[in-house]
Enzyme design. Sequence first.
Site, PDB file in Angstrom:
ATOM      1  N   SER A   1      30.944  51.369  19.542  1.00 26.93           N
ATOM      2  CA  SER A   1      30.563  52.069  18.305  1.00 26.93           C
ATOM      3  C   SER A   1      29.338  52.929  18.586  1.00 26.93           C
ATOM      4  O   SER A   1      28.371  52.465  19.198  1.00 26.93           O
ATOM      5  CB  SER A   1      30.246  51.043  17.215  1.00 26.93           C
TER       6      SER A   1
ATOM      7  N   HIS B   1      26.889  54.262  16.623  1.00 27.89           N
ATOM      8  CA  HIS B   1      25.568  54.086  16.008  1.00 27.89           C
ATOM      9  C   HIS B   1      24.836  52.826  16.461  1.00 27.89           C
ATOM     10  O   HIS B   1      23.657  52.648  16.152  1.00 27.89           O
ATOM     11  CB  HIS B   1      25.665  54.148  14.475  1.00 27.89           C
TER      12      HIS B   1
ATOM     13  N   CYS C   1      28.104  45.046   8.020  1.00 32.29           N
ATOM     14  CA  CYS C   1      29.078  45.688   7.149  1.00 32.29           C
ATOM     15  C   CYS C   1      29.088  45.022   5.783  1.00 32.29           C
ATOM     16  O   CYS C   1      29.514  45.599   4.813  1.00 32.29           O
ATOM     17  CB  CYS C   1      30.464  45.634   7.784  1.00 32.29           C
TER      18      CYS C   1
HETATM   19  N1  PLP Z   1      32.147  45.039  15.672  1.00 30.90           N
HETATM   20  C1  PLP Z   1      30.926  44.531  15.680  1.00 30.90           C
HETATM   21  C2  PLP Z   1      30.621  43.380  16.575  1.00 30.90           C
HETATM   22  C3  PLP Z   1      29.934  45.061  14.850  1.00 30.90           C
HETATM   23  O1  PLP Z   1      28.702  44.535  14.874  1.00 30.90           O
HETATM   24  C4  PLP Z   1      30.256  46.146  14.016  1.00 30.90           C
HETATM   25  C5  PLP Z   1      29.254  46.692  13.075  1.00 30.90           C
HETATM   26  O2  PLP Z   1      28.376  46.020  12.616  1.00 30.90           O
HETATM   27  C6  PLP Z   1      31.554  46.664  14.060  1.00 30.90           C
HETATM   28  C7  PLP Z   1      32.481  46.085  14.903  1.00 30.90           C
HETATM   29  C8  PLP Z   1      31.947  47.829  13.238  1.00 30.90           C
HETATM   30  O3  PLP Z   1      31.520  49.036  13.835  1.00 30.90           O
HETATM   31  P1  PLP Z   1      31.381  50.348  12.952  1.00 30.90           P
HETATM   32  O4  PLP Z   1      30.209  50.153  12.051  1.00 30.90           O
HETATM   33  O5  PLP Z   1      31.187  51.453  13.952  1.00 30.90           O
HETATM   34  O6  PLP Z   1      32.673  50.516  12.203  1.00 30.90           O
END
Ligand code: PLP
Length: 384
Positions: free
Chosen positions: A202, A204, A329
Site C-alpha cells: 500500500s 500510503h 480502517c
Molecule cells: N492491510 C493491512 C495490514 C493494513 O494495515 C491496511 C491499512 O491499514 C490495509 C491492508 C489496507 O490498505 P489501504 O489503506 O491501502 O487500502
Amino acid sequence: MVVAYLDHAAATSVRPEVLEAVGPLLDTLAANPTATHAEGRAARHVLDDAREEVAELCGAIPGGVVFTGGGTEADNLAVTGVVRACGIEAPQVLVSAIEHKAVLEPAQHLARRGEAELALLGVNGEGLVDLHALAASLGPSTALVSVMTANNELGTIQPIVQIAAAIANRAPHAVLHTDAVQAAPWLDLCTAARGADLVTLSGHKLGGLKGVGALVLRRRVPLEPLIVGGAQELGLRSGTQDVLSAVSLAVALRCAVADRDHEVERVRALRRELWQRLEHDLGAQVHQTVPSAPSLPGHLHLSVLGVDAEELLVALDRAGVCASGGSSCASGALEANHVLEAIALPPSLRRGAVRLTLGRTTTQGEVEAGARAIVEVVRQLSTA
Ligand code: PLP
C-alpha cells in the site's frame, strides 16, 4: 497542535522524494498511458518503469505488478481472484485469524456464497500463526493460504518462509498470499516474505500517495480480475491507470529500501525509549501486549489498566497525541477487536488497549513530548 504523531501504521506522511518525483509529472503526463501516440507512450514508459522498479524490489516476475487503488483492493484481488480462478471444486481457503479485514472479509464473503470453505488459522498469545495447525489443515483442496507478513495492530512478524515451506511440502498447488502492507516499510520482502506467491503493498504506509497499492506476482498464478472493462494492468485491473500514484509507490518503496537499515535501528531505539518512559512513570499500569515476539520496529501495542481505550484516545487527541485503538480502517470505531480476541488478551487488558506507531518522521523530541502527554492524560483519567 500535534505534540506527537504516533499513528504511522495508519498513514505516514508523503516522502519529499515522492513529491519531487510526482510534482513535475502533474504538468507533463497528461496522456492516457494506453494511447498509442507519443504522449501516451511517454506516460506508459513512466508507468512501466514504476512497475519494473516495484517488481525488482519485491522479487516479482518481470512486469509482475498490478497497481491497484490501495492495499484493500490488492488483498481482495488476491483472495477472490485466486479462489475464482483455481479450478478446484469447493476450494479451501486458509487465513490467519488476525488478518486485516481486507483479507478476512472477502474470504468470509466467498464462504457465505458457497464459493470456498474458509478455515481460520489460530495464533498464539503473541499473534504468531500455529505452524502445526497450518500443516494439519493443508490438503489437496487448499487453493489459497493468506498470512500477513506483519500484523497491523500488534506488529508481530509471521514466519512466512516456514509457512511457504509447509505449503511446498503438503499442498504445492496452493497459492500463498501475504499482506505486506505494514511490513514493506521495514523488512526486506525478498527475505521476510520469501516463498509467498502474491504480495500486497500500500502506497500510503510507505510514504507514497494514498489510494494506490499493488499486488506483486512472484509466479504466474491463475487470477480472476475483480474489475473488468479495458484489460489494463495485465488484464487484472481495468481502468485508466493512475501513473502518478504508481510512481509515488515505486519511489516510496525505493527510498524505504535505501533507508531501511538505518531507520529500523533509529525507530527501534525510539520505540524502546517511549516504552521505558511510559513504564517508568506509569509502572504496572501499562503492559506491552507482545513484548517478545519478533515485531516491526515502530509498533508499540499496549494496555493501560483501569482506563477505557476510547476515552484514552479522545483525551490523547485533545492533548495533541495521535494514536489509534485498532485497525486504521476502522479507527474511531472501537468495535470488538478480532486481533485481541484471537490472541486471547484478557478483557481487563483489552479494555485499555491502544496502538502507538512510530515512523520515518518521528523524532526524539516527539517521543519525549508524547510520553509526557500520555502519562499526564493517563493520570488524569485514572483519578477522574
Ligand atoms: N492491510 C493491512 C495490514 C493494513 O494495515 C491496511 C491499512 O491499514 C490495509 C491492508 C489496507 O490498505 P489501504 O489503506 O491501502 O487500502
